[in-house]
Design a protein around this motif. Structure first.
Motif, PDB file in Angstrom:
ATOM      1  N   GLN A  83      56.065  22.864  -5.409  1.00 23.75           N
ATOM      2  CA  GLN A  83      55.520  22.935  -5.114  1.00 23.75           C
ATOM      3  C   GLN A  83      53.927  22.896  -4.001  1.00 23.75           C
ATOM      4  O   GLN A  83      53.209  23.339  -3.471  1.00 23.75           O
ATOM      5  CB  GLN A  83      55.188  22.435  -6.306  1.00 23.75           C
ATOM      6  N   SER A  84      54.683  21.446  -3.225  1.00 23.03           N
ATOM      7  CA  SER A  84      53.655  20.979  -2.526  1.00 23.03           C
ATOM      8  C   SER A  84      53.652  21.444  -1.562  1.00 23.03           C
ATOM      9  O   SER A  84      52.381  21.385  -0.485  1.00 23.03           O
ATOM     10  CB  SER A  84      53.525  19.279  -2.680  1.00 23.03           C
ATOM     11  N   LEU A  85      54.640  22.461  -1.246  1.00 21.27           N
ATOM     12  CA  LEU A  85      54.765  22.624  -0.084  1.00 21.27           C
ATOM     13  C   LEU A  85      53.930  24.083  -0.120  1.00 21.27           C
ATOM     14  O   LEU A  85      53.000  24.662   0.818  1.00 21.27           O
ATOM     15  CB  LEU A  85      56.361  23.192   0.877  1.00 21.27           C
ATOM     16  N   ALA A  86      53.387  24.459  -1.172  1.00 26.83           N
ATOM     17  CA  ALA A  86      53.259  26.341  -1.090  1.00 26.83           C
ATOM     18  C   ALA A  86      52.014  25.574  -1.329  1.00 26.83           C
ATOM     19  O   ALA A  86      51.023  26.136  -0.937  1.00 26.83           O
ATOM     20  CB  ALA A  86      53.531  26.485  -3.034  1.00 26.83           C
ATOM     21  N   ASP A  87      51.807  24.289  -1.719  1.00 25.48           N
ATOM     22  CA  ASP A  87      49.890  24.380  -1.627  1.00 25.48           C
ATOM     23  C   ASP A  87      49.831  24.200  -0.496  1.00 25.48           C
ATOM     24  O   ASP A  87      48.258  24.424  -0.805  1.00 25.48           O
ATOM     25  CB  ASP A  87      50.111  22.708  -2.654  1.00 25.48           C
ATOM     26  N   PHE A 100      65.395  22.134   3.637  1.00 22.53           N
ATOM     27  CA  PHE A 100      65.520  22.974   4.266  1.00 22.53           C
ATOM     28  C   PHE A 100      65.317  24.202   5.515  1.00 22.53           C
ATOM     29  O   PHE A 100      64.007  23.120   5.814  1.00 22.53           O
ATOM     30  CB  PHE A 100      64.458  23.845   2.536  1.00 22.53           C
ATOM     31  N   THR A 101      64.555  24.823   5.611  1.00 24.98           N
ATOM     32  CA  THR A 101      63.763  25.406   6.885  1.00 24.98           C
ATOM     33  C   THR A 101      62.430  26.394   6.697  1.00 24.98           C
ATOM     34  O   THR A 101      62.127  26.543   5.535  1.00 24.98           O
ATOM     35  CB  THR A 101      64.421  26.690   7.535  1.00 24.98           C
ATOM     36  N   ILE A 102      61.829  25.745   7.727  1.00 27.50           N
ATOM     37  CA  ILE A 102      60.128  26.542   7.717  1.00 27.50           C
ATOM     38  C   ILE A 102      59.869  26.691   8.773  1.00 27.50           C
ATOM     39  O   ILE A 102      60.900  26.336  10.399  1.00 27.50           O
ATOM     40  CB  ILE A 102      59.386  24.914   7.168  1.00 27.50           C
ATOM     41  N   PRO A 103      58.882  27.189   9.032  1.00 29.31           N
ATOM     42  CA  PRO A 103      58.546  27.444  10.590  1.00 29.31           C
ATOM     43  C   PRO A 103      57.874  26.766  11.363  1.00 29.31           C
ATOM     44  O   PRO A 103      57.045  25.746  10.649  1.00 29.31           O
ATOM     45  CB  PRO A 103      57.191  28.781  10.729  1.00 29.31           C
ATOM     46  N   LEU A 104      58.362  26.682  12.682  1.00 23.94           N
ATOM     47  CA  LEU A 104      58.036  25.381  14.143  1.00 23.94           C
ATOM     48  C   LEU A 104      56.278  24.896  13.386  1.00 23.94           C
ATOM     49  O   LEU A 104      56.002  24.082  13.497  1.00 23.94           O
ATOM     50  CB  LEU A 104      58.288  25.904  14.699  1.00 23.94           C
ATOM     51  N   ALA A 157      52.250  16.946   3.629  1.00 19.73           N
ATOM     52  CA  ALA A 157      52.430  17.273   2.695  1.00 19.73           C
ATOM     53  C   ALA A 157      53.372  17.205   1.407  1.00 19.73           C
ATOM     54  O   ALA A 157      53.365  16.287   0.454  1.00 19.73           O
ATOM     55  CB  ALA A 157      52.854  18.803   1.880  1.00 19.73           C
ATOM     56  N   LEU A 158      54.496  15.982   2.499  1.00 22.96           N
ATOM     57  CA  LEU A 158      55.590  15.196   1.367  1.00 22.96           C
ATOM     58  C   LEU A 158      55.188  14.080   1.987  1.00 22.96           C
ATOM     59  O   LEU A 158      56.285  13.645   1.235  1.00 22.96           O
ATOM     60  CB  LEU A 158      57.168  15.858   1.860  1.00 22.96           C
ATOM     61  N   GLU A 159      54.607  13.436   2.970  1.00 26.00           N
ATOM     62  CA  GLU A 159      54.953  11.610   3.213  1.00 26.00           C
ATOM     63  C   GLU A 159      54.548  11.045   1.774  1.00 26.00           C
ATOM     64  O   GLU A 159      55.381  10.440   1.101  1.00 26.00           O
ATOM     65  CB  GLU A 159      54.525  11.398   4.085  1.00 26.00           C
ATOM     66  N   PRO A 160      53.328  12.043   0.930  1.00 29.47           N
ATOM     67  CA  PRO A 160      53.163  10.672  -0.151  1.00 29.47           C
ATOM     68  C   PRO A 160      53.921  11.031  -0.986  1.00 29.47           C
ATOM     69  O   PRO A 160      54.476   9.772  -1.919  1.00 29.47           O
ATOM     70  CB  PRO A 160      51.809  11.785  -0.857  1.00 29.47           C
ATOM     71  N   LEU A 161      54.586  12.131  -1.645  1.00 27.86           N
ATOM     72  CA  LEU A 161      55.727  12.186  -2.432  1.00 27.86           C
ATOM     73  C   LEU A 161      56.892  11.281  -2.204  1.00 27.86           C
ATOM     74  O   LEU A 161      57.602  11.360  -3.415  1.00 27.86           O
ATOM     75  CB  LEU A 161      55.675  13.620  -2.388  1.00 27.86           C
ATOM     76  N   LEU A 162      57.215  11.269  -1.779  1.00 26.15           N
ATOM     77  CA  LEU A 162      58.309  10.812  -1.164  1.00 26.15           C
ATOM     78  C   LEU A 162      58.725   9.857  -2.182  1.00 26.15           C
ATOM     79  O   LEU A 162      59.546   9.373  -2.719  1.00 26.15           O
ATOM     80  CB  LEU A 162      58.910  10.281   0.277  1.00 26.15           C
TER      81      LEU A 162
END
Lengths: 440, 440
Positions: B308-312, B334-338, B347-352
């Motif tokens: 969800q945080s990636l989608a946001d 998972f893979t994402i565009p470079l 987006a992910l750092e605060p979630l860790l």
């Protein structure tokens, strides 16, 4: 002959309800030409000026031209593909230019913290006839403009373009088109003023490059401005001035590089602070050549045939002079744009023997100098003073033509500067003698 | 996840009566991209091709992109003015590009002795939603197109653009927009075929720059083409293929520099001359990076929060792999565009710490290799053959993901070429083994 009246836009009806009248917020229409939006830096500067006008409590509608040389580049591309591109597609092509400048200008205004909406001529409701490349405006249905203004947006309208009432195709208005767009919008919206921004700071009593003492005119009637524009003063196109006069729009011509007042062109002389001068300015024009048909038999119908053949060849004839000599033949002399010189000769050559003329002479080394002033009507002797001044300056007069508020003479091209200065001085137009509020 | 389905244009209705059905004259829609109309010489060559198609007894409708780098130049100008230009004005700006190319192309066709009419997206009745920069086509009301065809004109339509149903503002369709315009026009007009002209001569079994023995595919189903396009084969955008599949339009991808047959992409497999191969091609994609969230507690809701945080943050996630370890924690990869790599990390750092994860690893040196073929459904053992071939070539497999007609593996970036060649050989796709009619 049709140079002072290139387009009859009298069909135009300013039918829209005035938003200004409804809301009490004045509407100001501003026009920016290609030089004013030549690059992104200049677009940002123009946006700043628009933002100031908006923040001063006005609704602002802007008509904008294509950036710098964009139109020329597009024409060059078309010519690479086709020697005679179809008018419909040429108009489709050229209108891309304003599309680019108006979108960039809207972005720049948003950067100023305001909101802006750009509209094509079609979206803005600028309805024209279907003559591609030189369409006339028939009507403006500015519903989207007034809606956008009511929502608080600055409105940018693509200059120079509209949409045909009959074919729904995109049209362009031809030379001076964006000025005409601006004045027509001002008329349709009931605007307080139409500001035409340009690279000079107003209309001068003569070209300052020729007459260093020329001063800026602060107020002038549309009628006089029309004569000046039609006889060489390049700052405004006759067509927009005519449109303003016919629809009661006052035009303020001013510089996009300063905040000084420019020149007000008043649609109606009544009640406006016109200057009390007899003469408003001296215009000159080196873009014409002179043709003389020698030894034409003096009988009915000959002149008609000469000028009909020129009209058929789309040659715009300006001044015409004819004098019958004692021999029963006459010399017919007239001026035409130099660019039409070849076409005119080709149109006339076959006619010469047919009407029994002695020959055709062409003089491309002429200049036209015109004195314009509404006061002429009530001040006899202006022509005499002008001719005397020219004579004292050693300038020989070749042709003369007059209207109620203008006297034009054709002189040798080499004498143009001397003639303009002599007349400018004679009528007390020099800055040293008549000091204006702003100075020259 | 939404890469194979970037735009849901299922609302689109091909409601217009088919002129082709009425008159019996077949309609062919052709699409020319920016490279094909990069300068006036190329425009003239494209006009020649269009004229041949018209003279062969077809009604021709052309969707055209902006010339060469025009769109990039316009974007650069906008960026000079504003870091975040408003979408409405950006669309107004960018649509100037197709306006120029389509008008020049119409002129070039007239030079061929035919008549042509160009139409903007709005004039052509391409109705979209109001999402600027990535609008979806909702409907096409092609009245002006069918009228112009009935009058004998070649019709040119500006690609990549439309007009919003609600706001009446100009919109653009985003990446691959002109392909979508062409396919949508073909659907709305009941065209016989939609020809997509490009700078390669069709779809290949693999990228010929990597696999010299790759051969051109002559027929392929839209379903397979979608998988190839979504996993790195750049010749067609997934969106136009999807549109063609949903609306029954066959697409012929071919070169604008030759007259050879290209690749036919068939909307419906039934009754079409598909090749009897199990595998239609190998695609590869080096544009993605791999993110691994280490030591995630294996409890409900964690995966949902991560994605969800990636989608946001508007990050498109492609492949996802997760395995629970014996320790009660899991690694989520998972893979994402470079291009989204930085945004994703932010987006992910605060979630860790919030979810109690051990850390985040980023690997930007990966490549994805995909094997696509409708025959996979009915031929067991394809995956095993693929993995064996990779193993024999010494390529380590990092991640695996499959659909019913595709198997994708993520490998080290340095192994991409080896992997593509190994798989291509294993499934007999090399030109030396399976000779096509046209040759490779």
């Amino acid at each position: 002959m049709n140079r002072t009246c290139p387009v009859d836009e009298s069909e135009f009806r300013a039918s829209a309800a005035s938003l200004s009248a409804m809301t009490g917020v004045p509407i100001i229409v501003q026009k920016y030409g290609g030089t004013s939006v030549a690059d992104t830096d200049r677009i940002t500067r123009v946006a700043d000026r628009i933002a100031r006008t908006k923040r001063a409590g006005n609704n602002v509608v802007v008509a904008v031209s294509a950036m710098g040389k964009t139109t020329d580049q597009l024409i060059r591309q078309a010519e690479e593909i086709s020697p005679h591109p179809p008018g419909r597609e040429m108009d489709m092509l050229l209108t891309a230019g304003e599309r680019i400048s108006m979108a960039l200008l809207a972005m720049a205004i948003q950067e100023e913290g305001l909101s802006a909406r750009s509209f094509t001529g079609s979206q803005a409701g600028i309805i024209t006839d279907d003559v591609h490349g030189k369409a006339k405006i028939l009507d403006i249905t500015p519903g989207r403009i007034t809606d956008a203004l009511a929502e608080g947006h600055v409105v940018i309208v693509a200059g120079f373009q509209g949409v045909s009432r009959t074919t729904k195709d995109v049209t362009t208005l031809g030379r001076g088109g964006t000025d005409t767009t601006a004045v027509a919008l001002a008329a349709a919206l009931g605007a307080k003023v139409c500001e035409i921004y340009t690279d000079v700071d107003g209309v001068y009593t003569a070209d300052p490059r020729i007459v260093p003492t020329a001063r800026k005119v602060e107020h002038i009637s549309a009628e006089e401005m029309l004569e000046l524009a039609a006889h060489g003063a390049g700052v405004l196109h006759t067509r927009s001035v005519e449109f303003g006069r016919n629809h009661g729009v006052d035009i303020h011509v001013r510089s996009s590089f300063s905040h000084h007042q420019g020149t007000w062109v008043h649609a109606h002389a009544e009640g406006n602070p016109m200057e009390e001068a007899i003469i408003s300015g001296v215009a000159h024009d080196r873009s014409e050549g002179k043709l003389t048909v020698r030894g034409v038999p003096d009988k009915p119908g000959v002149a008609a045939r000469v000028f009909q053949s020129l009209a058929d060849a789309n040659v715009n004839v300006d001044m015409i002079v004819q004098n019958v000599s004692a021999t029963g033949t006459t010399d017919m002399t007239f001026t035409i744009p130099l660019t039409d010189s070849k076409v005119a000769r080709e149109a006339l050559e076959p006619l010469l023997t047919e009407v029994g003329a002695a020959g055709l002479e062409v003089d491309e080394k002429i200049g036209k100098v015109s004195l314009v002033g509404a006061g002429m009507k009530t001040n006899p002797g202006v022509a005499a003073r002008m001719f005397t001044a020219l004579s004292e300056a050693g300038v020989n007069i070749d042709m003369i033509s007059t209207s109620t508020i203008r006297i034009s003479v054709v002189v040798d091209e080499a004498d143009v500067e001397i003639a303009v200065n002599a007349i400018h001085s004679e009528f007390g137009l020099d800055g040293a003698e008549v000091v204006s509020v702003e100075g020259a």
